[in-house]
Design a protein around this motif. Sequence first.
Motif, PDB file in Angstrom:
ATOM      1  N   LEU A 142       0.416  -1.220  -0.174  1.00 29.17           N
ATOM      2  CA  LEU A 142       0.177  -0.192   0.115  1.00 29.17           C
ATOM      3  C   LEU A 142       0.900   1.100   0.070  1.00 29.17           C
ATOM      4  O   LEU A 142       1.985   1.744   0.602  1.00 29.17           O
ATOM      5  N   THR A 143       0.270   2.229  -1.399  1.00 30.80           N
ATOM      6  CA  THR A 143       1.103   3.786  -1.325  1.00 30.80           C
ATOM      7  C   THR A 143       0.048   4.615  -0.698  1.00 30.80           C
ATOM      8  O   THR A 143      -0.801   4.268  -0.914  1.00 30.80           O
ATOM      9  N   ALA A 144       0.844   6.165  -0.597  1.00 29.03           N
ATOM     10  CA  ALA A 144      -0.464   6.859  -0.626  1.00 29.03           C
ATOM     11  C   ALA A 144       0.791   8.122  -0.093  1.00 29.03           C
ATOM     12  O   ALA A 144       1.990   8.071  -0.168  1.00 29.03           O
ATOM     13  N   SER A 145      -0.412   9.624  -1.541  1.00 29.33           N
ATOM     14  CA  SER A 145       0.615  10.814  -1.535  1.00 29.33           C
ATOM     15  C   SER A 145       0.984  11.092  -0.163  1.00 29.33           C
ATOM     16  O   SER A 145       0.628  10.689   0.951  1.00 29.33           O
ATOM     17  N   ALA A 146       1.693  11.938   0.224  1.00 28.97           N
ATOM     18  CA  ALA A 146       2.532  12.452   1.329  1.00 28.97           C
ATOM     19  C   ALA A 146       1.390  12.808   2.408  1.00 28.97           C
ATOM     20  O   ALA A 146       1.562  12.686   3.204  1.00 28.97           O
ATOM     21  N   GLU A 147       0.844  14.004   1.696  1.00 28.45           N
ATOM     22  CA  GLU A 147      -0.467  14.152   2.112  1.00 28.45           C
ATOM     23  C   GLU A 147      -1.523  13.721   2.670  1.00 28.45           C
ATOM     24  O   GLU A 147      -2.340  13.676   4.015  1.00 28.45           O
ATOM     25  N   ALA A 148      -1.934  12.650   2.120  1.00 30.94           N
ATOM     26  CA  ALA A 148      -2.908  11.898   2.562  1.00 30.94           C
ATOM     27  C   ALA A 148      -2.835  10.900   3.698  1.00 30.94           C
ATOM     28  O   ALA A 148      -3.521  11.191   4.405  1.00 30.94           O
ATOM     29  N   ARG A 149      -1.110  10.581   3.704  1.00 27.69           N
ATOM     30  CA  ARG A 149      -1.178   9.408   5.412  1.00 27.69           C
ATOM     31  C   ARG A 149      -0.881  10.489   5.907  1.00 27.69           C
ATOM     32  O   ARG A 149      -0.996  10.555   7.012  1.00 27.69           O
ATOM     33  N   ALA A 150      -0.685  12.283   6.258  1.00 29.27           N
ATOM     34  CA  ALA A 150      -0.394  12.963   7.027  1.00 29.27           C
ATOM     35  C   ALA A 150      -1.408  12.968   7.427  1.00 29.27           C
ATOM     36  O   ALA A 150      -2.266  13.778   9.009  1.00 29.27           O
ATOM     37  N   HIS A 151      -2.653  13.269   7.095  1.00 28.33           N
ATOM     38  CA  HIS A 151      -3.898  14.191   6.901  1.00 28.33           C
ATOM     39  C   HIS A 151      -4.594  12.506   8.220  1.00 28.33           C
ATOM     40  O   HIS A 151      -5.403  12.772   8.939  1.00 28.33           O
ATOM     41  N   ARG A 152      -4.647  11.487   7.431  1.00 27.21           N
ATOM     42  CA  ARG A 152      -5.066  10.281   7.912  1.00 27.21           C
ATOM     43  C   ARG A 152      -4.141  10.436   9.309  1.00 27.21           C
ATOM     44  O   ARG A 152      -5.105   9.736  10.553  1.00 27.21           O
ATOM     45  N   ARG A 153      -3.242  10.589   9.445  1.00 24.55           N
ATOM     46  CA  ARG A 153      -2.702  10.373  10.965  1.00 24.55           C
ATOM     47  C   ARG A 153      -3.188  10.854  11.367  1.00 24.55           C
ATOM     48  O   ARG A 153      -2.923  11.226  13.110  1.00 24.55           O
ATOM     49  N   THR A 154      -3.083  12.263  11.317  1.00 25.80           N
ATOM     50  CA  THR A 154      -3.193  13.824  12.245  1.00 25.80           C
ATOM     51  C   THR A 154      -4.945  13.360  12.740  1.00 25.80           C
ATOM     52  O   THR A 154      -5.238  13.820  13.478  1.00 25.80           O
ATOM     53  N   ALA A 155      -5.801  13.110  11.942  1.00 30.65           N
ATOM     54  CA  ALA A 155      -6.898  12.878  12.265  1.00 30.65           C
ATOM     55  C   ALA A 155      -7.259  11.464  13.596  1.00 30.65           C
ATOM     56  O   ALA A 155      -8.077  11.941  14.554  1.00 30.65           O
ATOM     57  N   GLU A 156      -6.099  10.919  13.366  1.00 32.63           N
ATOM     58  CA  GLU A 156      -5.825  10.038  14.332  1.00 32.63           C
ATOM     59  C   GLU A 156      -5.443  10.161  15.948  1.00 32.63           C
ATOM     60  O   GLU A 156      -5.861   9.188  16.893  1.00 32.63           O
ATOM     61  N   LEU A 157      -4.489  10.843  15.659  1.00 34.00           N
ATOM     62  CA  LEU A 157      -3.793  11.671  16.751  1.00 34.00           C
ATOM     63  C   LEU A 157      -4.074  13.346  17.684  1.00 34.00           C
ATOM     64  O   LEU A 157      -4.658  14.091  16.362  1.00 34.00           O
ATOM     65  N   ASP A 158      -4.310  13.152  18.791  1.00 37.24           N
ATOM     66  CA  ASP A 158      -4.080  14.739  19.168  1.00 37.24           C
ATOM     67  C   ASP A 158      -3.098  15.571  19.473  1.00 37.24           C
ATOM     68  O   ASP A 158      -1.799  14.188  19.756  1.00 37.24           O
ATOM     69  N   GLY A 159      -3.160  16.816  19.333  1.00 32.94           N
ATOM     70  CA  GLY A 159      -2.137  17.113  19.778  1.00 32.94           C
ATOM     71  C   GLY A 159      -0.476  17.625  18.586  1.00 32.94           C
ATOM     72  O   GLY A 159       0.084  17.494  19.066  1.00 32.94           O
ATOM     73  N   THR A 160      -1.115  17.256  17.319  1.00 29.35           N
ATOM     74  CA  THR A 160      -0.358  17.328  15.862  1.00 29.35           C
ATOM     75  C   THR A 160      -0.762  17.875  15.145  1.00 29.35           C
ATOM     76  O   THR A 160      -2.223  18.265  14.975  1.00 29.35           O
ATOM     77  N   THR A 161       0.097  18.150  14.060  1.00 32.71           N
ATOM     78  CA  THR A 161      -0.567  18.730  12.649  1.00 32.71           C
ATOM     79  C   THR A 161      -0.469  18.217  11.544  1.00 32.71           C
ATOM     80  O   THR A 161       1.141  17.456  11.585  1.00 32.71           O
ATOM     81  N   VAL A 162      -0.930  18.174  10.860  1.00 41.39           N
ATOM     82  CA  VAL A 162      -0.436  17.844   8.869  1.00 41.39           C
ATOM     83  C   VAL A 162       1.029  17.998   8.752  1.00 41.39           C
ATOM     84  O   VAL A 162       1.449  17.060   8.138  1.00 41.39           O
ATOM     85  N   GLU A 163       1.264  18.834   9.308  1.00 48.57           N
ATOM     86  CA  GLU A 163       2.844  19.651   8.758  1.00 48.57           C
ATOM     87  C   GLU A 163       4.182  18.974   9.690  1.00 48.57           C
ATOM     88  O   GLU A 163       4.596  18.416   9.409  1.00 48.57           O
ATOM     89  N   ALA A 164       3.367  18.838  10.788  1.00 43.69           N
ATOM     90  CA  ALA A 164       4.295  17.790  11.708  1.00 43.69           C
ATOM     91  C   ALA A 164       3.936  16.152  11.616  1.00 43.69           C
ATOM     92  O   ALA A 164       5.230  15.331  11.442  1.00 43.69           O
TER      93      ALA A 164
END
Length: 215
Positions: A142-164
């Motif tokens: 499985l792959t995904a764009s860096a933007e998509a991966r960051a958005h997904r992980r940000t939605a799962e975690l508290d206290g973080t940002t897409v850029e982080a």
Amino acid sequence: MDGPSGSGKSSASRGVARALGLRYLDTGAMYRAVTWWMLDRGVDLGDPQAVAAVAGEPALAMSTDPDAPGVTVDGVDVSGPIRGAQVTRAVSAVSAVPEVRARMVAMQREIIAVSLPTGGIVVEGRDIGTVVAPDAPVKVFLTASAEARAHRRTAELDGTTVEAQKAEMARRDALDSNRKADPLAKAADAVELDTTPLDLDEVIAEVLRLVKERA
């Protein structure tokens, strides 16, 4: 099922396992559990020899129920703590130590062997198709764009940002892909699936199609 973090491995793997009535194994949780144990005991994770010296000590037990995945270390349920930022930052360093990988791969192969007589298992990680189960009948990367991966992980975690998350994923990708022991890589016979434009149900459906076609 292999791929970098945020590509959708965990959700898709559990969904496929449920649909097919199979067991499920999150190998990344195993490395996280060992990392948690070492952090808890003050092991110097910057010293590969120190990590290697205690790699065989933590007693891991994995749940392979796709509806209730989890991991215990020395009898303690660490399914929640292993997802914390401290473990996430440290797990790539621990995973790169050959002695850790050798023990984890041996355990993973044993879990797979035990699961086969009952129908089979969906295993997710970064070296499953290349190292852990090279003879698996269906391999998906499985792959995904860096933007998509960051958005997904940000939605799962508290206290973080897409850029982080983009920065953290880039760091982990580099470490995981360039380590000497069992680096993150696509198996030659794996089907690469870009999940960027797909929702979870679509990813699961595509993997089920591949299973039907190949198995």
